[in-house]
Design a protein around this motif. Structure first.
Motif, PDB file in Angstrom:
ATOM      1  N   LEU A 116       0.812  -1.227   0.000  1.00 63.41           N
ATOM      2  CA  LEU A 116       0.000   0.000   0.000  1.00 63.41           C
ATOM      3  C   LEU A 116       0.839   1.269   0.000  1.00 63.41           C
ATOM      4  CD1 LEU A 116      -2.953  -0.941   2.328  1.00 63.41           C
ATOM      5  CD2 LEU A 116      -2.943  -0.725  -0.138  1.00 63.41           C
ATOM      6  N   ILE A 117       2.177   1.116   0.079  1.00 66.93           N
ATOM      7  CA  ILE A 117       3.015   2.321  -0.034  1.00 66.93           C
ATOM      8  C   ILE A 117       2.724   2.998  -1.372  1.00 66.93           C
ATOM      9  CG2 ILE A 117       5.373   3.200  -0.180  1.00 66.93           C
ATOM     10  CD1 ILE A 117       6.284   0.931   1.554  1.00 66.93           C
ATOM     11  N   ILE A 118       2.383   2.171  -2.370  1.00 65.38           N
ATOM     12  CA  ILE A 118       2.086   2.718  -3.701  1.00 65.38           C
ATOM     13  C   ILE A 118       1.034   3.825  -3.602  1.00 65.38           C
ATOM     14  CG2 ILE A 118       1.170   2.157  -5.992  1.00 65.38           C
ATOM     15  CD1 ILE A 118       2.172  -0.699  -5.530  1.00 65.38           C
ATOM     16  N   THR A 119       0.069   3.612  -2.734  1.00 69.50           N
ATOM     17  CA  THR A 119      -1.035   4.571  -2.658  1.00 69.50           C
ATOM     18  C   THR A 119      -0.746   5.725  -1.715  1.00 69.50           C
ATOM     19  OG1 THR A 119      -2.052   3.389  -0.844  1.00 69.50           O
ATOM     20  CG2 THR A 119      -2.704   2.744  -3.056  1.00 69.50           C
ATOM     21  N   ASN A 120       0.473   5.729  -1.135  1.00 69.11           N
ATOM     22  CA  ASN A 120       0.804   6.792  -0.189  1.00 69.11           C
ATOM     23  C   ASN A 120       0.909   8.123  -0.930  1.00 69.11           C
ATOM     24  OD1 ASN A 120       2.110   8.486   1.673  1.00 69.11           O
ATOM     25  ND2 ASN A 120       2.939   6.707   2.710  1.00 69.11           N
ATOM     26  N   CYS A 121       0.068   9.077  -0.509  1.00 67.56           N
ATOM     27  CA  CYS A 121      -0.023  10.330  -1.260  1.00 67.56           C
ATOM     28  C   CYS A 121       1.269  11.130  -1.192  1.00 67.56           C
ATOM     29  CB  CYS A 121      -1.161  11.199  -0.739  1.00 67.56           C
ATOM     30  SG  CYS A 121      -2.183  10.404   0.465  1.00 67.56           S
ATOM     31  N   ILE A 122       2.087  10.904  -0.149  1.00 70.97           N
ATOM     32  CA  ILE A 122       3.319  11.685  -0.022  1.00 70.97           C
ATOM     33  C   ILE A 122       4.197  11.470  -1.251  1.00 70.97           C
ATOM     34  CG2 ILE A 122       5.447  11.937   1.294  1.00 70.97           C
ATOM     35  CD1 ILE A 122       3.855  10.924   3.730  1.00 70.97           C
ATOM     36  N   ILE A 123       4.264  10.196  -1.687  1.00 72.70           N
ATOM     37  CA  ILE A 123       5.187   9.870  -2.769  1.00 72.70           C
ATOM     38  C   ILE A 123       4.787  10.577  -4.058  1.00 72.70           C
ATOM     39  CG2 ILE A 123       6.068   7.976  -4.153  1.00 72.70           C
ATOM     40  CD1 ILE A 123       5.625   6.253  -1.591  1.00 72.70           C
ATOM     41  N   MET A 124       3.537  10.382  -4.466  1.00 72.23           N
ATOM     42  CA  MET A 124       3.075  11.040  -5.686  1.00 72.23           C
ATOM     43  C   MET A 124       3.161  12.560  -5.531  1.00 72.23           C
ATOM     44  SD  MET A 124       2.185   8.775  -7.931  1.00 72.23           S
ATOM     45  CE  MET A 124       0.850   9.262  -8.984  1.00 72.23           C
ATOM     46  N   GLY A 125       2.863  13.031  -4.343  1.00 72.24           N
ATOM     47  CA  GLY A 125       2.904  14.472  -4.078  1.00 72.24           C
ATOM     48  C   GLY A 125       4.293  15.035  -4.319  1.00 72.24           C
ATOM     49  N   ARG A 126       5.302  14.339  -3.801  1.00 71.42           N
ATOM     50  CA  ARG A 126       6.671  14.826  -3.966  1.00 71.42           C
ATOM     51  C   ARG A 126       7.116  14.709  -5.413  1.00 71.42           C
ATOM     52  NH1 ARG A 126       6.598  18.429  -1.218  1.00 71.42           N
ATOM     53  NH2 ARG A 126       8.774  18.902  -1.663  1.00 71.42           N
ATOM     54  N   LEU A 127       6.685  13.646  -6.094  1.00 72.09           N
ATOM     55  CA  LEU A 127       7.086  13.484  -7.494  1.00 72.09           C
ATOM     56  C   LEU A 127       6.551  14.646  -8.307  1.00 72.09           C
ATOM     57  CD1 LEU A 127       6.513   9.671  -8.082  1.00 72.09           C
ATOM     58  CD2 LEU A 127       8.651  10.865  -7.692  1.00 72.09           C
TER      59      LEU A 127
END
Lengths: 217, 245
Positions: A116-127
């Protein structure tokens, strides 16, 4: 970026350090940007999974930022979210596989949450917000910094939840047995997800008490 | 702006690269993962038989030392195959997929069951692997019975996704140790299983308390899952037990 023609910036220049430390406090992804709350609820009942989750998220944020930043000039903007997702998903699966191969018992505890890390908004947000427009090294630091900022809150929350919910820290008994003889009971509420939300709320409150500039007008 | 051709090429190459990388990782890491899964299974079996001091490092030698025989049995209780050589993880019984066998049983198709025999202090211990459903996902475990199948030597439980602190507590010694010394047959020799009792075994009449353990407060559905798992799986082994006790 304006630094392109200047002298080579030192790897840990003040500006880069700020990328690393900013998310720990004033720009924290959980308490300030309020991202990644969902996984913060799920893995913070005990400290050990929270710690492993922190490391896993740090690796994924760091390296996905790095990869996307390297690719940023070639990514067609119309499919950029898909490209980001593929990169993140690949990294997450790799982390999951490595955990299963080398720290099997921890991976058993984290079970679905690594996926579920995939769905972690932090990651997409930072990208989207950083890696798409910055050079690889600052992007990598930004990713690591945000992973750390996320982990800091995760570990703080899990500290209180495990201490009051189970009387242990990292699985070791810390509340003395004699307390239980005098009628002390572990607070089962702390183990339930809503208490994670309340603990995060308290952390936000305390942080804003000391950092007045964070308070919304 | 990029042309559509570029976008398609970009996407195709990226996906192929990601797939290649992941397949490579999966192939390279598979031996390690399978070893971990086997070791985990061995630890579970030895833990149910109350063999202490088994870590992931010494699980394989300990398993080879304590497990003396691995049997495959059919629904009528006949032994289909028996294996007492080393290494024990090569036994047919060890590699039976219990989930698949229980599924076949549910569909009324022929199935086989694994049974492990350990020897500790000269006493035979029979270890039965179990599988069932908890609240959020599968639960599994092992139950170790004494040589004449009347007493529980120990149990081991695992789960995929029970709530930590509630259903997840089935893995704790506090819950598991309750099973030690309980019996699965009453005085008349009828099968009683072990009941996981909501509200505690003091709710049962005293003669039945030897067939019950306390459920976990706040985890009724997981406790029910454990209850059903023990009952449903042990039932399948009854023909074998009847023949050999």
């Amino acid at each position: 970026m304006s630094t392109e023609n200047q002298e080579r910036e030192p790897l840990f220049s003040p500006k880069n350090m700020k990328l690393l430390t900013g998310p720990l406090n004033l720009n924290n992804p959980i308490t300030v940007q309020v991202l990644g709350i969902c996984s913060a609820l799920a893995v913070t009942a005990k400290m050990k999974p929270a710690l492993v989750m922190t490391i896993a998220v740090m690796i994924v944020t760091g390296f996905s930022n790095l990869v996307i930043s390297l690719l940023r000039k070639g990514i067609p903007s119309r499919i950029r979210i898909i490209v980001q997702l593929v990169v993140v998903a690949t990294l997450v699966i790799l982390v999951d596989q490595v955990l299963k191969a080398f720290v099997y018992d921890v991976s058993k505890q984290l079970s679905v949450f690594v996926g579920l890390i995939i769905t972690n908004c932090i990651i997409m947000g930072r990208l989207e917000a950083f890696a798409m427009g910055n050079k690889p090294w600052p992007s990598f630091l930004d990713g690591i910094g945000n992973g750390l900022g996320y982990g800091l809150i995760l570990i703080t929350v899990s500290f209180f939840r495990e201490l009051f919910g189970s009387g242990t820290l990292f699985g070791y008994q810390v509340v003395p047995q004699s307390f239980y003889h005098f009628g002390y009971e572990n607070n089962g509420m702390m183990i339930l997800p809503p208490m994670a939300l309340i603990t995060v709320g308290v952390i936000i409150w305390v942080q804003r008490y000391y950092k007045r500039e964070l308070i919304e007008k | 702006m990029y042309s559509n051709g570029y976008i398609f090429r970009y996407a195709a190459i990226m996906v192929i690269l990601a797939a290649a990388l992941l397949s490579l990782a999966a192939v390279l890491l598979k031996p390690f993962q399978e070893r971990n899964i086997a070791i985990d299974k061995m630890q579970g079996i030895l833990s149910a038989a109350q063999i202490k001091g088994v870590t992931s490092e010494n699980a394989i030698p300990n398993f080879n030392k304590y497990i003396v025989e691995e049997l495959v049995i059919d629904p009528e209780g006949n032994v289909v195959s028996s294996y007492d050589k080393s290494p024990k993880q090569d036994a047919p019984a060890f590699n039976i997929d219990l989930k698949a066998e229980l599924y076949k049983q549910g569909k009324h198709k022929p199935y086989v069951l694994p049974l492990y025999v350990a020897e500790k202090n000269g006493q035979k211990i029979y270890i039965i692997p179990m599988r069932g459903v908890g609240l959020w996902g599968p639960i599994w475990g092992n139950i170790a019975l004494s040589s004449n199948f009347d007493k529980v030597i120990g149990v081991y439980f695992g789960d995929k996704s029970e709530t930590p602190g509630l259903g997840g507590e089935i893995k704790t010694p506090k819950f598991k140790n309750q099973f030690i010394g309980k019996t699965i047959f009453n005085k008349k020799g009828q099968f009683t299983s072990i009941e996981v009792v909501k509200g505690g075994i003091q709710k049962l009449p005293p003669p039945q308390r030897v067939h019950g353990v306390d459920a976990i407060a706040g985890a009724t559905l997981t406790s029910n899952g454990v209850n059903n798992m023990i009952k449903d799986v042990l039932k399948l082994y009854l023909p074998y037990i009847k023949k050999h006790s």
